[in-house]
Design an enzyme around this catalytic site. Structure first.
Site, PDB file in Angstrom:
ATOM      1  N   CYS A  10      -5.437  -2.641   0.571  1.00  0.00           N
ATOM      2  CA  CYS A  10      -4.832  -3.341   1.427  1.00  0.00           C
ATOM      3  C   CYS A  10      -4.737  -3.113   2.784  1.00  0.00           C
ATOM      4  O   CYS A  10      -5.839  -2.929   3.568  1.00  0.00           O
ATOM      5  CB  CYS A  10      -3.468  -4.085   0.678  1.00  0.00           C
ATOM      6  SG  CYS A  10      -3.047  -5.590   1.287  1.00  0.00           S
ATOM      7  N   GLU A  65      -2.446  -1.151  -7.703  1.00  0.00           N
ATOM      8  CA  GLU A  65      -1.367  -0.013  -8.002  1.00  0.00           C
ATOM      9  C   GLU A  65       0.039  -0.741  -8.667  1.00  0.00           C
ATOM     10  O   GLU A  65       1.013  -0.438  -9.020  1.00  0.00           O
ATOM     11  CB  GLU A  65      -0.659   1.037  -6.782  1.00  0.00           C
ATOM     12  CG  GLU A  65       0.143   0.242  -5.796  1.00  0.00           C
ATOM     13  CD  GLU A  65      -0.675  -0.635  -4.818  1.00  0.00           C
ATOM     14  OE1 GLU A  65      -1.827  -0.866  -5.028  1.00  0.00           O
ATOM     15  OE2 GLU A  65      -0.082  -1.055  -3.973  1.00  0.00           O
ATOM     16  N   HIS A  80      -3.580  -4.980  -4.373  1.00  0.00           N
ATOM     17  CA  HIS A  80      -2.983  -3.912  -4.712  1.00  0.00           C
ATOM     18  C   HIS A  80      -3.079  -3.511  -6.254  1.00  0.00           C
ATOM     19  O   HIS A  80      -2.262  -4.158  -7.057  1.00  0.00           O
ATOM     20  CB  HIS A  80      -1.368  -4.471  -4.465  1.00  0.00           C
ATOM     21  CG  HIS A  80      -0.933  -4.249  -3.067  1.00  0.00           C
ATOM     22  ND1 HIS A  80      -0.606  -3.209  -2.533  1.00  0.00           N
ATOM     23  CD2 HIS A  80      -1.022  -5.154  -2.190  1.00  0.00           C
ATOM     24  CE1 HIS A  80       0.018  -3.656  -1.020  1.00  0.00           C
ATOM     25  NE2 HIS A  80      -0.685  -4.754  -1.135  1.00  0.00           N
TER      26      HIS A  80
HETATM   27  N1  GLN Z   1      -0.724  -7.653   6.237  1.00  0.00           N
HETATM   28  C1  GLN Z   1      -0.926  -6.235   6.303  1.00  0.00           C
HETATM   29  C2  GLN Z   1      -1.636  -5.641   7.546  1.00  0.00           C
HETATM   30  O1  GLN Z   1      -2.355  -6.405   8.056  1.00  0.00           O
HETATM   31  C3  GLN Z   1      -1.362  -5.542   5.080  1.00  0.00           C
HETATM   32  C4  GLN Z   1      -0.592  -6.205   3.869  1.00  0.00           C
HETATM   33  C5  GLN Z   1      -0.444  -5.049   2.399  1.00  0.00           C
HETATM   34  O2  GLN Z   1      -0.907  -4.215   2.783  1.00  0.00           O
HETATM   35  N2  GLN Z   1       0.032  -5.722   1.614  1.00  0.00           N
HETATM   36  O3  GLN Z   1      -1.664  -4.602   7.712  1.00  0.00           O
END
Ligand code: GLN
Length: 194
Positions: free
Chosen positions: A78, A171, A169
């Site tokens: 992410c 995890e 995610h």
């Molecule tokens: N929206 C977040 C970003 O742009 C990432 C979201 C996440 O890690 N769950 O950094």
């Protein structure tokens, strides 16, 4: 086999649990000196601007680039995927610039801020459970990047040699097969150096 989880901000404890479930020893990384004792590093989800800023502040940008330069694997999930990217859509500055890909942040729009789905991933037998939270998408990849999975025709998992990135995610579920996949990458990298 000791793997670190960058612990400046974000979902750290969950990654440590999943890495341990996948058979590795896992530690939270707060100082660059800790990198010396590690064979691989996870960059967790959270907020990429904050993680990037803290990485700059504590000297992690150069240190993690050098770490990857030694052939040691990195896994970004992410926000961590955004941190790995060469380019971030609509932003002048990227962070580590290690993976040859362009990413878009918060790419699912407000309607679908978070959702779960089963995802086919190349190299893993059965679909894995994936949790997307304000997730980024990989919009463009270079020729050395292998696309491992797509969701509605958009790239959500990719690998470039010893670098692995996922939009979601892994995890946050009890399914630790993507962590096991990364642990295997770390084992292979360590074995090829020995
Ligand atoms: N929206 C977040 C970003 O742009 C990432 C979201 C996440 O890690 N769950 O950094």
């Amino acid at each position: 086999m000791k793997i670190g989880v960058l612990a400046l901000q974000g979902a750290v404890a969950e990654h440590i649990r999943s890495l341990e479930a996948a058979g590795a020893e896992a530690v939270a990384v707060k100082r660059v000196e800790q990198l010396e004792e590690l064979e691989g590093l996870v960059i967790p989800g959270g907020e990429s601007t904050t993680i990037g800023k803290l990485m700059r502040q504590y000297g992690f940008i150069d240190a993690v680039r050098a770490f990857a330069g030694q052939g040691k694997p990195l896994f970004g999930t992410c926000a961590g995927l955004i941190v790995l990217a060469e380019e971030i859509e609509g932003q002048e500055d990227a962070h580590l610039r290690l993976m040859d890909m362009t990413v878009a942040r918060n790419a699912f729009g407000r309607q679908r801020e978070s959702f779960e789905t089963d995802l086919d991933v190349k190299g893993i037998n059965e679909p894995i459970r994936a949790v997307f939270i304000r997730a980024p998408l990989i919009k463009k990849v270079g020729k050395d990047v292998d696309v491992l999975s797509t969701y509605k025709d958009e790239i959500v998992t990719a690998r470039q040699g010893h670098l692995l990135a996922a939009s979601y995610h892994p995890e946050l579920t009890d399914d630790y097969r993507l962590h096991a996949y990364f642990v295997d990458m770390v084992k292979e990298a360590a074995a090829s150096k020995a």
